[in-house]
Design a protein around this motif. Structure first.
Motif, PDB file in Angstrom:
ATOM      1  N   ALA A   1     -15.310   5.415   7.221  1.00 24.55           N
ATOM      2  CA  ALA A   1     -14.426   4.431   6.586  1.00 24.55           C
ATOM      3  C   ALA A   1     -14.378   3.140   7.387  1.00 24.55           C
ATOM      4  CB  ALA A   1     -13.014   4.995   6.477  1.00 24.55           C
ATOM      5  N   VAL A   2     -13.850   2.104   6.759  1.00 24.14           N
ATOM      6  CA  VAL A   2     -13.664   0.831   7.462  1.00 24.14           C
ATOM      7  C   VAL A   2     -12.687   1.037   8.615  1.00 24.14           C
ATOM      8  CG1 VAL A   2     -12.673  -1.479   7.268  1.00 24.14           C
ATOM      9  CG2 VAL A   2     -14.243  -0.645   5.533  1.00 24.14           C
ATOM     10  N   MET A   3     -11.653   1.847   8.360  1.00 22.20           N
ATOM     11  CA  MET A   3     -10.721   2.211   9.439  1.00 22.20           C
ATOM     12  C   MET A   3     -10.106   3.567   9.117  1.00 22.20           C
ATOM     13  SD  MET A   3      -7.595  -0.442   8.773  1.00 22.20           S
ATOM     14  CE  MET A   3      -8.390  -1.920   8.208  1.00 22.20           C
ATOM     15  N   GLY A   4      -9.441   4.173  10.095  1.00 25.37           N
ATOM     16  CA  GLY A   4      -8.838   5.487   9.915  1.00 25.37           C
ATOM     17  C   GLY A   4      -7.646   5.424   8.969  1.00 25.37           C
ATOM     18  N   PRO A   5      -7.186   6.573   8.464  1.00 23.55           N
ATOM     19  CA  PRO A   5      -6.083   6.598   7.499  1.00 23.55           C
ATOM     20  C   PRO A   5      -4.806   5.951   8.037  1.00 23.55           C
ATOM     21  CG  PRO A   5      -7.058   8.791   7.758  1.00 23.55           C
ATOM     22  CD  PRO A   5      -7.714   7.912   8.762  1.00 23.55           C
ATOM     23  N   GLU A   6      -4.482   6.172   9.308  1.00 26.03           N
ATOM     24  CA  GLU A   6      -3.233   5.620   9.854  1.00 26.03           C
ATOM     25  C   GLU A   6      -3.272   4.098   9.812  1.00 26.03           C
ATOM     26  OE1 GLU A   6      -5.275   7.603  11.447  1.00 26.03           O
ATOM     27  OE2 GLU A   6      -4.273   9.432  12.094  1.00 26.03           O
TER      28      GLU A   6
ATOM     29  N   ALA B   1      -5.281   2.172   8.097  1.00 24.67           N
ATOM     30  CA  ALA B   1      -5.464   1.631   6.748  1.00 24.67           C
ATOM     31  C   ALA B   1      -4.132   1.561   5.996  1.00 24.67           C
ATOM     32  CB  ALA B   1      -6.464   2.487   5.979  1.00 24.67           C
ATOM     33  N   VAL B   2      -3.360   2.634   6.076  1.00 26.65           N
ATOM     34  CA  VAL B   2      -2.069   2.656   5.375  1.00 26.65           C
ATOM     35  C   VAL B   2      -1.136   1.584   5.953  1.00 26.65           C
ATOM     36  CG1 VAL B   2      -0.019   4.055   4.919  1.00 26.65           C
ATOM     37  CG2 VAL B   2      -2.303   5.039   4.622  1.00 26.65           C
ATOM     38  N   ASN B   3      -1.181   1.441   7.259  1.00 23.50           N
ATOM     39  CA  ASN B   3      -0.392   0.375   7.903  1.00 23.50           C
ATOM     40  C   ASN B   3      -0.807  -0.994   7.404  1.00 23.50           C
ATOM     41  OD1 ASN B   3       1.481   1.565   9.495  1.00 23.50           O
ATOM     42  ND2 ASN B   3       0.143   1.726  11.285  1.00 23.50           N
ATOM     43  N   ALA B   4      -2.106  -1.195   7.309  1.00 21.14           N
ATOM     44  CA  ALA B   4      -2.629  -2.500   6.938  1.00 21.14           C
ATOM     45  C   ALA B   4      -2.277  -2.832   5.494  1.00 21.14           C
ATOM     46  CB  ALA B   4      -4.145  -2.540   7.141  1.00 21.14           C
ATOM     47  N   VAL B   5      -2.426  -1.846   4.601  1.00 27.24           N
ATOM     48  CA  VAL B   5      -2.247  -2.119   3.171  1.00 27.24           C
ATOM     49  C   VAL B   5      -0.765  -2.130   2.779  1.00 27.24           C
ATOM     50  CG1 VAL B   5      -2.838  -1.341   0.828  1.00 27.24           C
ATOM     51  CG2 VAL B   5      -4.518  -1.125   2.675  1.00 27.24           C
ATOM     52  N   TYR B   6       0.009  -1.193   3.349  1.00 28.53           N
ATOM     53  CA  TYR B   6       1.391  -1.009   2.875  1.00 28.53           C
ATOM     54  C   TYR B   6       2.467  -1.459   3.873  1.00 28.53           C
ATOM     55  CZ  TYR B   6      -0.915   1.808  -0.713  1.00 28.53           C
ATOM     56  OH  TYR B   6      -1.713   2.225  -1.733  1.00 28.53           O
ATOM     57  N   ALA B   7       2.105  -2.294   4.821  1.00 28.12           N
ATOM     58  CA  ALA B   7       3.062  -2.689   5.864  1.00 28.12           C
ATOM     59  C   ALA B   7       4.371  -3.212   5.252  1.00 28.12           C
ATOM     60  CB  ALA B   7       2.442  -3.742   6.772  1.00 28.12           C
ATOM     61  N   ASN B   8       4.260  -4.118   4.278  1.00 25.64           N
ATOM     62  CA  ASN B   8       5.465  -4.704   3.671  1.00 25.64           C
ATOM     63  C   ASN B   8       6.270  -3.662   2.907  1.00 25.64           C
ATOM     64  OD1 ASN B   8       4.713  -7.140   4.703  1.00 25.64           O
ATOM     65  ND2 ASN B   8       3.679  -7.811   2.827  1.00 25.64           N
TER      66      ASN B   8
ATOM     67  N   PHE C   1       6.330   8.761   2.408  1.00 26.27           N
ATOM     68  CA  PHE C   1       5.485   7.757   1.744  1.00 26.27           C
ATOM     69  C   PHE C   1       4.167   7.568   2.498  1.00 26.27           C
ATOM     70  CE2 PHE C   1       4.064   3.332   1.359  1.00 26.27           C
ATOM     71  CZ  PHE C   1       3.931   3.225  -0.022  1.00 26.27           C
ATOM     72  N   ILE C   2       4.293   7.450   3.820  1.00 28.39           N
ATOM     73  CA  ILE C   2       3.091   7.241   4.653  1.00 28.39           C
ATOM     74  C   ILE C   2       2.146   8.431   4.508  1.00 28.39           C
ATOM     75  CG2 ILE C   2       2.274   7.062   7.060  1.00 28.39           C
ATOM     76  CD1 ILE C   2       4.817   5.398   7.642  1.00 28.39           C
ATOM     77  N   LYS C   3       2.714   9.634   4.541  1.00 29.46           N
ATOM     78  CA  LYS C   3       1.896  10.851   4.426  1.00 29.46           C
ATOM     79  C   LYS C   3       1.154  10.873   3.086  1.00 29.46           C
ATOM     80  CE  LYS C   3       1.070  15.456   5.340  1.00 29.46           C
ATOM     81  NZ  LYS C   3       0.504  15.827   4.099  1.00 29.46           N
ATOM     82  N   GLU C   4       1.894  10.530   2.018  1.00 28.42           N
ATOM     83  CA  GLU C   4       1.297  10.534   0.678  1.00 28.42           C
ATOM     84  C   GLU C   4       0.126   9.549   0.604  1.00 28.42           C
ATOM     85  OE1 GLU C   4       4.109   9.389  -2.435  1.00 28.42           O
ATOM     86  OE2 GLU C   4       2.369   8.658  -3.577  1.00 28.42           O
ATOM     87  N   LYS C   5       0.338   8.359   1.131  1.00 30.80           N
ATOM     88  CA  LYS C   5      -0.709   7.334   1.076  1.00 30.80           C
ATOM     89  C   LYS C   5      -1.901   7.701   1.959  1.00 30.80           C
ATOM     90  CE  LYS C   5       1.164   4.869  -1.925  1.00 30.80           C
ATOM     91  NZ  LYS C   5       0.594   4.978  -3.287  1.00 30.80           N
ATOM     92  N   GLN C   6      -1.607   8.317   3.116  1.00 28.34           N
ATOM     93  CA  GLN C   6      -2.711   8.732   4.000  1.00 28.34           C
ATOM     94  C   GLN C   6      -3.541   9.817   3.325  1.00 28.34           C
ATOM     95  OE1 GLN C   6      -1.324   9.818   7.910  1.00 28.34           O
ATOM     96  NE2 GLN C   6      -0.838   7.712   8.465  1.00 28.34           N
ATOM     97  N   ASP C   7      -2.892  10.753   2.660  1.00 23.20           N
ATOM     98  CA  ASP C   7      -3.624  11.820   1.963  1.00 23.20           C
ATOM     99  C   ASP C   7      -4.489  11.242   0.846  1.00 23.20           C
ATOM    100  OD1 ASP C   7      -2.619  13.681   3.642  1.00 23.20           O
ATOM    101  OD2 ASP C   7      -1.055  14.421   2.284  1.00 23.20           O
TER     102      ASP C   7
END
Lengths: 69, 509
Positions: free
Chosen positions: B422-427, B429-436, B449-455
């Protein structure tokens, strides 16, 4: 002997207490950096004379983490 | 005295080297006499010695302080130059330099390896006009080394100092083996450093073997004794052909070592947990065949020669046990030289990939991690030897590219079922996309929420999805990696590729 952080990161876990005896190669602190667990191991056997960091602290590369005598 | 007696007398005097007191001094430091070193290095002594009588009109300079000639290592003839530190501290006079140049020319003509056994204080200032600036002055030695580079293997065994200009001999070799405590390299001595720039520093600290093999990276292999250095060099050469026209010799195939735990037993489920990549390497290669290079320098990336089914292979492997296996400027630099070395001498490459990416932050940007990373990518991309990349666990970001990702023409890219590309790991990536979004949520709702998005993310980068898209060529049973590699290298070894047509690329060094 000073045990130094080999890269920048957060202190995730401290696996020893002050006064503990450690073996050469034994993990003293585990950093969290680049989303990875980074174990920092004692280079020589000895006693943990001082822990310079707390869990959650940011450390830069080269910062002293612990002193082992 | 008959002329025969006269000849004998001269020979035995020259063979003894310098004065007894200098022999004693060397002995105290654990240093062997130059002729003893050569005896240990060759299968059966030196076959041909050049210019034994060099400077014989001067009693104090036997052979002018250097022994040059040809002998055999593992049955292969090699050229050697070896400083004699009992003769004016191994310093270079006019004839010393001429002897070194001539043996290099011989190595070029015969296309055989060139070894440098270095133990020298540097130039003899009294001889400078004759040995320093001219067409056949010391500069010519380096010019020849640069010309020989990639044509024949060049090996440096550093037993003592390699000072000032002399420090470039090791620098131009493929590999530098340094004896701890005795070997050193520096452009200006500590005494000079104090006089000229006011720095007070010890020799060991400034240019010692341990420093060079772990900090500067100018040294490759740190050994305790001269015997160990010699044994390492003999073993090292066994992985190489005599020159770039030939392929490495095959040795009798050995089985891999047997372990109680299989590869799948040692791979942690958690991508972020460390494991020791050496354990995987040992489960793939012929038993006891690993010859590690730069073990102490940038250990987050392992580089070394090995044999698989008796054939030489160069291994580049991320080491999650050290710095999380993250690539740094030093590891990129280390990888670039190692890949060039293997490619020059037809040694196939094996990439074992478990990399969270290149390091980020102020420190590495200032150190030029982008250009060092680019250098690694260049060397990997240009290598036309058989290349196999094996994605062991994660391969994130430019880490995938640097480790012979699919876009860089590996002959195949294999994945373990544990692979995550991947471009980056799940942790991250989720931080980058869903930070707001995360910030807006009430604190107690965030982990779910974070767990759901990481999965979701993990499903999206599922390795079978990448296999379905033919990004990876196969998903394989990790415990059958060795057999897979044996089969594939046997096929790819006949590959014949030219990278591209041009004079040469412009390296991002």
């Amino acid at each position: 002997m000073e045990l130094k952080a080999n890269m920048a990161g957060n202190v995730w876990k401290i696996t020893v207490n002050q006064g503990d005896k450690v073996e050469s190669g034994q993990d003293v602190v585990i950093l969290e950096s680049m989303k990875m667990e980074i174990p920092i191991a004692a280079e020589e056997a000895g006693t943990v004379a001082e822990l310079k960091v707390n869990e959650g602290d940011f450390v830069n590369e080269g910062d002293v983490i612990a002193v082992i005598d | 005295m008959s002329y025969m007696e006269d000849l004998q007398k001269r020979i035995s005097k020259i063979e003894k080297g310098g004065l007894e007191k200098y022999h004693k001094k060397n002995e105290e430091k654990g240093k062997l006499f130059v002729r003893k070193r050569l005896e240990l290095l060759f299968d059966k002594g030196m076959d041909i010695e050049d210019a034994f009588f060099a400077n014989c009109m001067d009693d104090s300079l036997p052979s002018d302080g250097v022994v040059t000639g040809i002998g055999k290592i593992n049955g292969q003839s090699v050229c050697v130059m070896a400083n004699d530190s009992t003769v004016k501290a191994g310093s270079w006079g006019k004839r010393t330099v001429e002897k070194i140049i001539r043996i290099q020319e011989t190595a070029e003509k015969l296309e055989i390896p060139m070894l440098y056994l270095v133990d020298s204080a540097g130039a003899r200032i009294t001889d400078q006009i004759e040995m320093f600036p001219g067409r056949r002055g010391a500069g010519r030695i380096f010019h020849n080394q640069i010309k020989l580079s990639g044509r024949v293997p060049q090996v440096c065994l550093l037993f003592g100092p390699s000072a000032a200009g002399g420090a470039y001999i090791p620098a131009f070799c493929d590999i530098v083996i340094m004896v701890d405590g005795n070997a050193s390299m520096y452009l200006g001595s500590p005494r000079m450093a104090e006089k000229v720039i006011g720095e007070k520093v010890s020799l060991e600290e400034m240019g010692g073997a341990s420093m060079h093999c772990s900090v500067s990276g100018v040294g490759d292999v740190l050994v305790k004794t001269e015997e160990e250095a010699i044994a390492y060099s003999r073993n090292y050469l066994s992985y190489f052909p005599a020159n770039f026209r030939n392929k490495p010799k095959e040795l009798e195939a050995k089985e891999k070592k047997e372990f109680e735990k299989s590869i799948t037993d040692i791979l942690p489920e958690n991508q972020n947990a460390p494991f020791d990549m050496h354990e995987l390497i040992n489960r793939v290669i012929d038993e006891d065949s690993f010859c590690e290079i730069k073990k102490k320098f940038a250990p987050e990336l392992i580089t070394g020669l090995a044999r698989i089914d008796g054939k030489s292979v160069g291994i580049i492997a991320n080491q999650p046990r050290m710095k999380g296996g993250v690539l740094f400027h030093d590891s990129a630099d280390k990888a670039a030289k190692f890949m060039q070395l293997c490619d020059a001498f037809h040694i196939p490459l094996l990439f074992l990939v478990d990399v969270p990416g290149f390091m980020i932050g102020t420190k590495v940007e200032r150190a030029g991690i982008i250009r060092h990373g680019a250098k690694m990518l260049s060397a990997m991309s240009e290598a036309t030897v058989p290349k196999i990349s094996v994605i062991v666990r994660k391969a994130y970001g430019a880490g995938l590219y640097a480790m012979a990702g699919p876009a860089f023409d590996p002959d195949c890219c294999l994945a373990f079922p544990t692979a995550q590309v991947a471009v980056m790991g799940p942790e991250a990536a989720v931080n980058a996309v869903y930070a707001n979004k995360i910030a807006e949520l009430p604190e107690e709702d965030r982990p779910a929420f974070i767990k759901e998005k990481q999965d979701e993310y993990k499903d999206n980068i599922d390795i079978y999805r990448l296999a379905s898209e033919m990004v990876v060529d196969a998903v394989i049973d990790p415990n059958k990696l060795r057999e897979e590699l044996i089969n594939r290298y046997a096929v790819y070894e006949n590959k014949n590729v030219t990278f591209t047509e041009r004079k040469h690329g412009v390296y991002p060094v």
